[in-house]
Design a protein around this motif. Structure first.
Motif, PDB file in Angstrom:
ATOM      1  N   HIS A 126     -37.218  20.813  -0.436  1.00  0.00           N
ATOM      2  CA  HIS A 126     -36.504  21.451  -1.546  1.00  0.00           C
ATOM      3  C   HIS A 126     -37.457  21.495  -2.727  1.00  0.00           C
ATOM      4  O   HIS A 126     -37.871  20.456  -3.229  1.00  0.00           O
ATOM      5  CB  HIS A 126     -35.254  20.625  -1.882  1.00  0.00           C
ATOM      6  N   ASP A 127     -37.830  22.685  -3.172  1.00  0.00           N
ATOM      7  CA  ASP A 127     -38.845  22.777  -4.226  1.00  0.00           C
ATOM      8  C   ASP A 127     -38.423  23.658  -5.402  1.00  0.00           C
ATOM      9  O   ASP A 127     -39.254  24.257  -6.058  1.00  0.00           O
ATOM     10  CB  ASP A 127     -40.178  23.254  -3.655  1.00  0.00           C
ATOM     11  N   ASP A 128     -37.127  23.681  -5.707  1.00  0.00           N
ATOM     12  CA  ASP A 128     -36.622  24.433  -6.846  1.00  0.00           C
ATOM     13  C   ASP A 128     -37.006  23.704  -8.141  1.00  0.00           C
ATOM     14  O   ASP A 128     -36.512  22.614  -8.412  1.00  0.00           O
ATOM     15  CB  ASP A 128     -35.103  24.558  -6.727  1.00  0.00           C
ATOM     16  N   PRO A 129     -37.894  24.263  -8.977  1.00  0.00           N
ATOM     17  CA  PRO A 129     -38.336  23.568 -10.184  1.00  0.00           C
ATOM     18  C   PRO A 129     -37.200  23.283 -11.166  1.00  0.00           C
ATOM     19  O   PRO A 129     -37.228  22.288 -11.879  1.00  0.00           O
ATOM     20  CB  PRO A 129     -39.380  24.499 -10.801  1.00  0.00           C
ATOM     21  N   ASP A 130     -36.164  24.133 -11.215  1.00  0.00           N
ATOM     22  CA  ASP A 130     -35.034  23.886 -12.109  1.00  0.00           C
ATOM     23  C   ASP A 130     -34.287  22.622 -11.704  1.00  0.00           C
ATOM     24  O   ASP A 130     -33.831  21.861 -12.557  1.00  0.00           O
ATOM     25  CB  ASP A 130     -34.065  25.078 -12.115  1.00  0.00           C
ATOM     26  N   TYR A 131     -34.163  22.406 -10.424  1.00  0.00           N
ATOM     27  CA  TYR A 131     -33.499  21.194  -9.928  1.00  0.00           C
ATOM     28  C   TYR A 131     -34.244  19.957 -10.425  1.00  0.00           C
ATOM     29  O   TYR A 131     -33.635  19.012 -10.921  1.00  0.00           O
ATOM     30  CB  TYR A 131     -33.445  21.223  -8.402  1.00  0.00           C
ATOM     31  N   TYR A 132     -35.546  19.949 -10.306  1.00  0.00           N
ATOM     32  CA  TYR A 132     -36.328  18.773 -10.706  1.00  0.00           C
ATOM     33  C   TYR A 132     -36.364  18.591 -12.219  1.00  0.00           C
ATOM     34  O   TYR A 132     -36.398  17.470 -12.709  1.00  0.00           O
ATOM     35  CB  TYR A 132     -37.729  18.834 -10.090  1.00  0.00           C
ATOM     36  N   THR A 133     -36.280  19.667 -12.964  1.00  0.00           N
ATOM     37  CA  THR A 133     -36.176  19.563 -14.417  1.00  0.00           C
ATOM     38  C   THR A 133     -34.862  18.874 -14.792  1.00  0.00           C
ATOM     39  O   THR A 133     -34.835  17.991 -15.648  1.00  0.00           O
ATOM     40  CB  THR A 133     -36.259  20.954 -15.073  1.00  0.00           C
ATOM     41  N   ARG A 134     -33.767  19.252 -14.127  1.00  0.00           N
ATOM     42  CA  ARG A 134     -32.471  18.606 -14.377  1.00  0.00           C
ATOM     43  C   ARG A 134     -32.517  17.131 -13.970  1.00  0.00           C
ATOM     44  O   ARG A 134     -31.954  16.280 -14.655  1.00  0.00           O
ATOM     45  CB  ARG A 134     -31.355  19.340 -13.634  1.00  0.00           C
ATOM     46  N   GLN A 135     -33.177  16.805 -12.881  1.00  0.00           N
ATOM     47  CA  GLN A 135     -33.272  15.418 -12.430  1.00  0.00           C
ATOM     48  C   GLN A 135     -33.993  14.547 -13.450  1.00  0.00           C
ATOM     49  O   GLN A 135     -33.646  13.392 -13.645  1.00  0.00           O
ATOM     50  CB  GLN A 135     -34.008  15.341 -11.088  1.00  0.00           C
ATOM     51  N   GLU A 136     -34.998  15.091 -14.099  1.00  0.00           N
ATOM     52  CA  GLU A 136     -35.750  14.333 -15.099  1.00  0.00           C
ATOM     53  C   GLU A 136     -34.919  14.008 -16.334  1.00  0.00           C
ATOM     54  O   GLU A 136     -35.252  13.095 -17.088  1.00  0.00           O
ATOM     55  CB  GLU A 136     -37.005  15.114 -15.508  1.00  0.00           C
TER      56      GLU A 136
END
Length: 158
Positions: A126-136
């Motif tokens: 899973h490499d959706d950058p928006d997802y990882y921005t929200r996780q941070e």
């Protein structure tokens, strides 16, 4: 020579341990009891020195899962922590503050493994950058991966 000291504990910080001395063999166990204790595909554990474990805050609570096996966990947050059997104690690898050198060296109860477990790391990433921005942006209430002088009894809540 310097004595090796390892630390770790549960998510909320109520149960913390300090281990002096060399750890034993890291392993993963595929038995159904380990799957249920960890709520996962297997349990990852490492043997600890017989007299080398110090419970720094609270001690784990125990559930006797079979005639000669007790499984320890934090009564406050539920983190699985130990596997205690007549031959000694093992601690969950994921509960250590530093897990980087605790790669499992053996698989136990291999015949009981889930048939697809060897293929899970072939799944797409899973490499959706928006997802990882929200996780941070998530604020964690978990105890940090290091010792603390003080930690709120119920964990950190803002």
């Amino acid at each position: 020579m310097t004595e090796t000291v390892r630390t770790g504990g549960c998510q909320c910080g109520a149960v913390r341990f300090r281990i002096r001395g060399a750890l034993g063999r890291p392993s993963i166990c595929h038995c159904r009891m380990c799957q249920k204790q960890f709520g996962s595909f297997f349990g990852a554990l490492v043997t600890v020195p017989k007299d080398g474990v110090e419970w720094v805050r609270e001690e784990p609570s125990y559930f006797q899962s079979s005639v000669n096996i007790d499984r320890g966990f934090c009564a406050r947050c539920g983190t699985p922590l130990t596997y205690r059997q007549p031959g000694g104690l093992e601690i969950a690898i994921g509960a250590f503050d530093d897990r980087s050198d605790l790669a499992p060296q053996i698989q136990v109860n291999y015949a009981a493994r889930l048939p697809w477990v060897e293929k899970i790391f072939e799944a797409p990433i899973h490499d959706d950058p928006d997802y990882y921005t929200r996780q941070e942006q998530i604020i964690s209430f978990q105890h940090p991966d290091h010792e603390t002088a003080n930690w709120p009894q119920q964990g950190l809540k803002l």
